[in-house]
Design a protein around this motif. Structure first.
Motif, PDB file in Angstrom:
ATOM      1  N   VAL A  45       3.957   1.659   2.603  1.00 40.96           N
ATOM      2  CA  VAL A  45       5.082   2.485   2.163  1.00 40.96           C
ATOM      3  C   VAL A  45       4.540   3.889   1.935  1.00 40.96           C
ATOM      4  O   VAL A  45       3.409   4.065   1.456  1.00 40.96           O
ATOM      5  N   LEU A  46       5.327   4.908   2.287  1.00 44.44           N
ATOM      6  CA  LEU A  46       4.898   6.294   2.150  1.00 44.44           C
ATOM      7  C   LEU A  46       5.759   7.027   1.134  1.00 44.44           C
ATOM      8  O   LEU A  46       6.887   6.615   0.833  1.00 44.44           O
ATOM      9  N   SER A  47       5.234   8.120   0.599  1.00 49.53           N
ATOM     10  CA  SER A  47       6.032   8.993  -0.257  1.00 49.53           C
ATOM     11  C   SER A  47       5.516  10.417  -0.124  1.00 49.53           C
ATOM     12  O   SER A  47       4.358  10.637   0.261  1.00 49.53           O
ATOM     13  N   LEU A  48       6.370  11.376  -0.435  1.00 50.88           N
ATOM     14  CA  LEU A  48       5.965  12.780  -0.470  1.00 50.88           C
ATOM     15  C   LEU A  48       5.539  13.122  -1.896  1.00 50.88           C
ATOM     16  O   LEU A  48       6.201  12.719  -2.855  1.00 50.88           O
ATOM     17  N   PRO A  49       4.445  13.853  -2.072  1.00 49.97           N
ATOM     18  CA  PRO A  49       4.007  14.199  -3.424  1.00 49.97           C
ATOM     19  C   PRO A  49       4.892  15.274  -4.046  1.00 49.97           C
ATOM     20  O   PRO A  49       5.611  15.984  -3.344  1.00 49.97           O
ATOM     21  N   TRP A  50       4.840  15.389  -5.354  1.00 43.56           N
ATOM     22  CA  TRP A  50       5.432  16.537  -6.032  1.00 43.56           C
ATOM     23  C   TRP A  50       4.496  17.723  -5.848  1.00 43.56           C
ATOM     24  O   TRP A  50       3.266  17.585  -5.994  1.00 43.56           O
ATOM     25  N   VAL A  51       5.044  18.871  -5.544  1.00 42.54           N
ATOM     26  CA  VAL A  51       4.242  20.081  -5.354  1.00 42.54           C
ATOM     27  C   VAL A  51       4.966  21.253  -6.014  1.00 42.54           C
ATOM     28  O   VAL A  51       6.180  21.419  -5.826  1.00 42.54           O
TER      29      VAL A  51
ATOM     30  N   VAL B 181       0.868  -1.186   0.000  1.00 46.81           N
ATOM     31  CA  VAL B 181       0.000   0.000   0.000  1.00 46.81           C
ATOM     32  C   VAL B 181       0.901   1.230   0.000  1.00 46.81           C
ATOM     33  O   VAL B 181       1.655   1.462   0.941  1.00 46.81           O
ATOM     34  N   LEU B 182       0.825   2.007  -1.070  1.00 45.51           N
ATOM     35  CA  LEU B 182       1.642   3.212  -1.215  1.00 45.51           C
ATOM     36  C   LEU B 182       0.775   4.434  -0.927  1.00 45.51           C
ATOM     37  O   LEU B 182      -0.078   4.805  -1.721  1.00 45.51           O
TER      38      LEU B 182
ATOM     39  N   LEU C 173       9.932   1.376  -4.987  1.00 48.67           N
ATOM     40  CA  LEU C 173       9.110   0.202  -4.683  1.00 48.67           C
ATOM     41  C   LEU C 173       9.819  -1.119  -4.957  1.00 48.67           C
ATOM     42  O   LEU C 173       9.470  -2.150  -4.355  1.00 48.67           O
ATOM     43  N   GLU C 174      10.777  -1.119  -5.845  1.00 46.33           N
ATOM     44  CA  GLU C 174      11.427  -2.368  -6.260  1.00 46.33           C
ATOM     45  C   GLU C 174      11.931  -3.219  -5.090  1.00 46.33           C
ATOM     46  O   GLU C 174      11.725  -4.441  -5.082  1.00 46.33           O
ATOM     47  N   PRO C 175      12.598  -2.632  -4.082  1.00 47.42           N
ATOM     48  CA  PRO C 175      13.071  -3.473  -2.967  1.00 47.42           C
ATOM     49  C   PRO C 175      11.940  -4.184  -2.232  1.00 47.42           C
ATOM     50  O   PRO C 175      12.110  -5.324  -1.772  1.00 47.42           O
TER      51      PRO C 175
END
Length: 272
Positions: A189-195, A66-67, A260-262
């Motif tokens: 898994v988390l990520s910061l968006p492009w802004v 889940v991203l 995400l690959e790992p």
């Protein structure tokens, strides 16, 4: 959600967040690179964190990744409920989803079907010009949840400012979500968006705090540790500071694939 439910696979990627997730990447491009099913389940920031997260939880299966890509609108909010939280719950047949207070739910239920002047004006223009009433999310999506229509900005751009760090409520709610995801045998898994935003000291400092707090909860991938994904080039963006043009979505998808690959390799190893 209905399409995702039909796809059986040992590992899937479910992209979650507001429109800054939905209109800012390509599930199809990520799927082509990773070789596993990827679904873009991004919704709309004003639906609120309290409603966005439980609305997809029932779809999470063992082995899923889940991203979550939460934009600042939902990270800075103090209670996880925004102006579209109640209407969204009503629309999907789950009124009160997200632990909406009874008073707020009752008030919103009374207003269902009551049009605003702005809404009436837009609907009238739509009927005259298009022969039907449309909404911002009326355009079709692909079978992976990606947008099929690109909206562009006609007004003047200005740089978005991040004026506050992440709220205590957002930290608690995402922590709880990680526990719920892991209880289902999946990985968060988390990520910061492009802004398209200001890279002045205040914005960078607040984004640094946001990244630091998120990293305490779960791995944070695909972000620049210097700019924290605050971009200074408006030509990358579509109609809002959080929505990307198609070519930019592909670049962003490549970043996410690398992050995400790992986790995909780990899941494949565990499955063997």
């Amino acid at each position: 959600m209905a399409v995702a439910e039909q796809v059986q696979a040992p590992t899937r990627v479910l992209i979650v967040g507001g429109s800054g997730a939905n209109y800012a990447t390509s599930a199809a491009a990520i799927e082509a690179e990773l070789g596993i099913p990827v679904f873009n389940l991004g919704l709309d920031g004003p639906v609120g964190l309290n409603v966005i997260l439980p609305s997809i939880l029932e779809q999470v299966r063992p082995g899923d990744i889940v991203l979550l890509i939460p934009e600042d609108l939902i990270l800075l909010d103090d209670d996880g409920l925004l102006d579209r939280s109640v209407p969204f719950g009503i629309a999907i047949g789950q009124p009160g989803l997200g632990d909406v207070p009874p008073k707020q739910l009752a008030e919103n239920l009374l207003l269902v079907g009551t049009p605003t002047l702005r809404g009436l004006t837009k609907s009238t223009i739509d009927l005259i010009e298009k022969g039907e009433m449309t909404g911002y999310y009326s355009d079709p999506f692909t079978d992976r949840g990606d947008p099929t229509v690109t909206k562009v900005r006609h007004g003047k751009w200005w740089k978005w400012q991040i004026k506050e760090p992440i709220s205590d409520h957002a930290i608690e709610r995402i922590t709880k979500f990680r526990e719920q995801v892991e209880a289902k045998g999946a990985t968060l898994v988390l990520s910061l968006p492009w802004v398209y935003g200001s890279t002045e000291q205040e914005s960078i400092a607040n984004m640094r705090k946001i990244a630091a707090e998120l990293e305490k909860i779960a791995p944070v991938i695909a972000y620049d540790p210097e700019t924290f994904n605050l971009k200074s080039d408006s030509s990358l963006f579509a109609d809002t500071h959080h929505h990307l043009l198609p070519d930019s979505r592909k670049i962003r998808a490549r970043e996410l694939v690398e992050g995400l690959e790992p986790f995909v390799k780990k899941d494949r190893t565990q499955a063997k």
